[in-house]
Design a protein around this motif. Structure first.
Motif, short mmCIF file in Angstrom:
data_model
loop_
_atom_site.label_atom_id
_atom_site.label_comp_id
_atom_site.label_asym_id
_atom_site.label_seq_id
_atom_site.Cartn_x
_atom_site.Cartn_y
_atom_site.Cartn_z
N THR A 116 0.84 -1.22 0.00
CA THR A 116 0.00 0.00 0.00
C THR A 116 0.87 1.25 0.00
OG1 THR A 116 -0.12 -0.27 2.40
CG2 THR A 116 -2.06 -0.95 1.11
N ILE A 117 2.03 1.14 0.63
CA ILE A 117 2.94 2.29 0.64
C ILE A 117 3.78 2.31 -0.63
CG2 ILE A 117 4.86 3.39 1.88
CD1 ILE A 117 3.84 1.97 4.42
N GLU A 118 4.31 1.14 -0.98
CA GLU A 118 5.26 1.07 -2.11
C GLU A 118 4.60 1.38 -3.45
OE1 GLU A 118 8.58 0.34 -1.75
OE2 GLU A 118 8.31 0.27 0.44
N ILE A 119 3.41 0.83 -3.65
CA ILE A 119 2.79 1.03 -4.97
C ILE A 119 1.35 1.55 -4.88
CG2 ILE A 119 4.18 -0.70 -6.20
CD1 ILE A 119 1.86 -2.68 -5.86
N GLY A 120 0.84 1.69 -3.65
CA GLY A 120 -0.58 2.06 -3.52
C GLY A 120 -0.81 3.53 -3.22
N GLY A 121 0.27 4.27 -3.05
CA GLY A 121 0.11 5.70 -2.80
C GLY A 121 -0.42 6.04 -1.41
N LEU A 122 -0.46 5.08 -0.51
CA LEU A 122 -0.91 5.37 0.86
C LEU A 122 0.31 5.59 1.75
CD1 LEU A 122 -3.78 2.73 1.34
CD2 LEU A 122 -3.95 5.07 0.50
N SER A 123 0.07 6.14 2.93
CA SER A 123 1.21 6.40 3.81
C SER A 123 1.34 5.33 4.88
CB SER A 123 1.05 7.77 4.46
OG SER A 123 -0.18 7.77 5.16
N THR A 124 0.46 4.35 4.86
CA THR A 124 0.48 3.33 5.91
C THR A 124 0.18 1.94 5.35
OG1 THR A 124 -0.59 2.59 7.96
CG2 THR A 124 -1.95 3.86 6.45
N ALA A 125 0.59 0.93 6.11
CA ALA A 125 0.20 -0.45 5.78
C ALA A 125 -0.48 -1.07 7.01
CB ALA A 125 1.43 -1.27 5.37
N ASP A 126 -1.04 -0.22 7.85
CA ASP A 126 -1.75 -0.68 9.04
C ASP A 126 -2.92 -1.58 8.63
OD1 ASP A 126 -3.31 -1.06 11.25
OD2 ASP A 126 -3.25 1.05 11.91
N PRO A 127 -2.91 -2.82 9.08
CA PRO A 127 -3.94 -3.75 8.59
C PRO A 127 -5.35 -3.39 9.04
CG PRO A 127 -2.66 -4.75 10.37
CD PRO A 127 -1.96 -3.47 10.00
N PHE A 152 3.74 -5.53 12.80
CA PHE A 152 4.32 -5.06 14.07
C PHE A 152 4.56 -3.55 14.07
CE2 PHE A 152 6.50 -9.36 15.34
CZ PHE A 152 5.26 -9.85 15.71
N THR A 153 4.91 -3.01 12.91
CA THR A 153 5.16 -1.57 12.81
C THR A 153 3.98 -0.75 13.34
OG1 THR A 153 6.35 -2.08 10.79
CG2 THR A 153 5.85 0.25 11.16
N TYR A 154 2.78 -1.33 13.21
CA TYR A 154 1.57 -0.59 13.60
C TYR A 154 0.98 -1.13 14.90
CZ TYR A 154 2.53 0.40 8.80
OH TYR A 154 3.19 0.75 7.66
N ASN A 155 1.83 -1.83 15.65
CA ASN A 155 1.37 -2.47 16.88
C ASN A 155 0.22 -3.43 16.67
OD1 ASN A 155 3.14 -1.57 18.85
ND2 ASN A 155 2.15 0.46 18.82
N ARG A 156 0.19 -4.05 15.51
CA ARG A 156 -0.83 -5.07 15.24
C ARG A 156 -0.14 -6.43 15.25
NH1 ARG A 156 -4.58 -1.28 16.12
NH2 ARG A 156 -4.65 0.28 14.45
N ASN A 157 -0.94 -7.48 15.37
CA ASN A 157 -0.31 -8.80 15.37
C ASN A 157 -0.46 -9.49 14.02
OD1 ASN A 157 -2.81 -10.09 15.25
ND2 ASN A 157 -3.00 -10.13 17.49
#
Ligand code: GCU
Length: 676
Positions: A239-250, A289-294
């Motif tokens: 989502t960050i690399e090719i999706g133009g978003l600033s997050t990959a928080d699930p 983990f970056t977003y404190n998710r499991n």
């Protein structure tokens, strides 16, 4: 003209005694699908090569001609068979009267294809084809191959050349080669292949974009004709690399929406796309983990997107701290997968599957079985093997891995009492998983032999056959492979079979002793280096000092790893008395003078096995030389060359390991052999 080494076990050697068999001259096809077309083509190719006569395809439902008959259960009105066959199952049946008819009947067209390959195997291995009454059902549902191919053409841990799919960040689209590959894989029952490395770098992140999906689809089209679904390894942070978003928080709605749309787009190109393979939060790869998710949050997000299309998420459990301080004696890498995933049991969507390496570390020559198997009754599990010989000689050394894999599959986890073997976990029967199976990192590249070392073809063949039916004896698999690959001469069969059977234990003898592992050169992992990983951040230590060696993983006064096993196995490993010799240094730190169950001390065991190992390689070489004249020159010389290199390098292993431990311990070899 394709070479024998290229054709592998699909050589279809001429058999004079089969030249005039009526039933082999005609093929009746009761139903036409793409996959059945492949089956017909393969039978034509195989029978032409074996008998010299290309069979004719005729319409003859009534049975007026002797022929091979290809049909699905439905098209042949044999619906009673439905009860005996699972989705990929089939039946082989032959009748001699009034006409000679050989029926290859699949539950679906895939079964027909598998039956065709089975029939050709029978012809190639000289088994009786006139008395067939065989029902075959694969025991394993997902029978997967993972490629670690990068788009620049390199292969991570590849020892047989470059990728057959990619070069210069583009698809090669060599349809002939891809098709031959699909034939090889279908012949051993593989039904899913992920084509790119689990480490998804910049170029490969684009595989799911509209620029590259048309090419991915072209590969999938070939696979489909052979009953194989294509999978892709994806970048968790797409989502960050090719999706133009600033997050990959699930849990971010935009992220979820992006994956939903992206997945739908993929299915527009590839209607039977298998799904995603994901390495997340592992060895510097991005993850939840970056977003404190499991990991359940991460995997379920993808699972949700794939669910409407019957796609699956294969989420890898190879998650550990690769930046450990070697001074830190409390962290034990072996514990990591279980600690991360076990608490999440029951939280994964039904189309998420956890892929677990056979051992808790990383495909070492010898490791215990990962305690995660059997520990997650509510979560689909897939077992991951490594066919490519990263730590087992890199296709320069002979190391037949079927014995190792059989040990893993037969290991009793005791998860539901005695008999809860790993094979029952991953065939889904122990816990009634919706999805389950076995996966492996492949050993092929674009070399003419596919596998570099021609004898390493046996690992690829054996992998497919073993996961189709984990109860197949090693000897059966080896017999099949040798006969199809080199012909039926008893001298070749016996010699090669013996060489293969002993090769893993020989390799183990002259490399890392007693389950300790990791005594290799950093990065490329080839060749001896006892302290190569000792003062490193990778969690890979043997703790050798002047008194002793090994990792104390006991509950009593070690890292507590043993506690991750069910009580029967915990007891066995916890006590040095009951811990099997071959794993004693994996579980215990012992003095060099510790007496093993074999009666020798640890230090003497190290010396003995290292001297023996080299002698064994000398014997391997001699055995091979005895086959001069029995095998075509090209393959004979190629294998001879590899074994010669193996002998040289095994001496290097012997001398470095022996010298290291002699200097560390100051204890002499009882037999006073040369140590430096
Ligand atoms: C090993 C291997 C890596 C690979 C990793 C994995 O560490 O050396 O090349 O990427 O396993 O399985 O993800």
């Amino acid at each position: 003209q394709k070479t024998d080494e290229y054709k592998c076990w699909l050589r279809y050697e001429r058999k004079k005694d089969l030249a005039n068999i009526e039933a082999l001259k005609k093929i009746v096809v009761l139903e036409k699908t793409e996959i059945i077309k492949s089956a017909v083509e393969e039978l034509k190719r195989g029978i032409l090569s074996i008998t010299g006569i290309e069979p004719e395809v005729i319409a003859d439902r009534e049975g007026n001609n002797s022929a091979i008959v290809l049909a699905t259960v439905d098209s042949s009105n044999m619906t009673t068979l439905n009860r005996s066959l699972n989705n990929d199952g089939y039946m082989l049946q032959s009748f001699t009267k009034p006409k000679e008819r050989i029926y290859l009947t699949g539950k679906t067209d895939k079964g027909v294809l598998y039956a065709a390959f089975h029939f050709l195997r029978i012809l190639q291995t000289n088994r009786d084809y006139q008395q067939l009454d065989i029902i075959e059902n694969p025991k394993t549902q997902l029978r997967m191959i993972n490629h670690w191919d990068n788009m620049d053409g390199s292969i991570e841990r590849g020892y047989a050349g470059h990728s057959i799919f990619f070069e210069n960040n583009q698809f090669i689209l060599d349809y002939g080669r891809i098709k031959d590959y699909a034939r090889l894989m279908a012949s051993i029952g593989i039904n899913g292949i992920s084509i790119n490395n689990v480490n998804v770098h910049k170029a490969e992140t684009n595989l799911i974009t509209k620029e590259l999906l048309p090419d991915v689809a072209k590969v999938a089209n070939i696979f489909r004709q052979y009953g194989i679904r294509l999978f892709l390894s994806i970048n968790y942070a797409s989502t960050i690399e090719i999706g133009g978003l600033s997050t990959a928080d699930p849990l971010d709605p935009q992220v979820r929406e992006w994956w939903t749309k992206k997945t739908a787009e993929i299915y527009q190109y590839i209607e039977d796309f298998g799904g995603f393979v994901v390495k997340a939060d592992s060895e510097h790869r991005p993850g939840p983990f970056t977003y404190n998710r499991n990991h359940a949050d991460g995997a379920n997000m993808l699972g949700e997107a794939l669910l409407p299309f019957d796609g699956i998420v294969i989420w890898r459990c190879f998650v550990y701290d690769c930046l450990q301080d070697w001074r830190d004696r409390t962290t034990d890498r072996a514990k990591a997968a279980y600690d991360h995933f076990k608490p999440l049991d029951g939280q994964f969507l039904e189309n998420v599957i956890l892929q677990i390496k056979n051992g808790p570390m990383d495909f070492q020559v010898r490791e215990p079985v990962s305690p995660l198997f059997g520990a997650m009754p509510e979560t689909n599990q897939v077992l991951e093997f490594q066919i490519t010989q990263e730590y087992t000689g890199q296709q320069k050394h002979l190391c037949y891995l079927i014995p190792q894999w059989k040990k893993v599959l037969d290991f009793d986890t005791y998860a539901k009492g005695e008999g809860s073997t790993v094979k029952k976990v991953v065939d889904g029967t122990l816990f009634h998983y919706k999805y389950s199976g076995i996966s492996a990192v492949t050993n092929i590249g674009n070399e003419s032999s596919w596998t570099g070392h021609i004898l390493a073809q046996a690992n690829l063949y054996g992998y497919g056959r073993l996961i189709w039916n984990p109860d197949l004896p090693e000897a059966t698999i080896t017999d099949e492979w040798v006969t199809q690959t080199f012909g039926k001469h008893p001298k070749i069969l016996n010699t090669v079979k013996e060489m293969l059977a002993d090769s893993w234990s020989i390799y183990e003898k002259y490399t890392a002793p007693l389950g300790v592992g990791w005594m290799v050169n950093p990065n490329h992992h080839y060749g001896p280096n006892v302290d190569g990983y000792e003062y490193s951040p990778w969690g890979t230590y043997h703790f050798a000092d002047w008194k002793g060696i090994g990792v104390n993983r006991t509950k009593k006064d070690g890292t507590g790893y043993t506690e991750q096993y069910f009580p029967e196995n915990f007891d066995m490993y916890e006590s040095v008395e009951t811990c099997p010799d071959e794993l004693v240094l994996f579980f215990h730190h012992v003095p060099y003078t510790h007496v093993l169950k074999s009666g020798t001390t640890v230090i003497q065991h190290i010396y003995n096995t290292h001297f023996e190992g080299v002698e064994d390689v000398e014997n391997l070489l001699e055995s091979w030389i005895s086959l001069n004249g029995f095998v075509d020159e090209k393959r004979y010389n190629d294998i001879l060359q590899r074994l010669t290199i193996q002998l040289e390098h095994s001496k290097e292993w012997r001398d470095i390991i022996n010298t290291y431990f002699y200097r560390k311990s100051g204890i002499n070899d009882e037999l006073n052999r040369v140590i430096y």
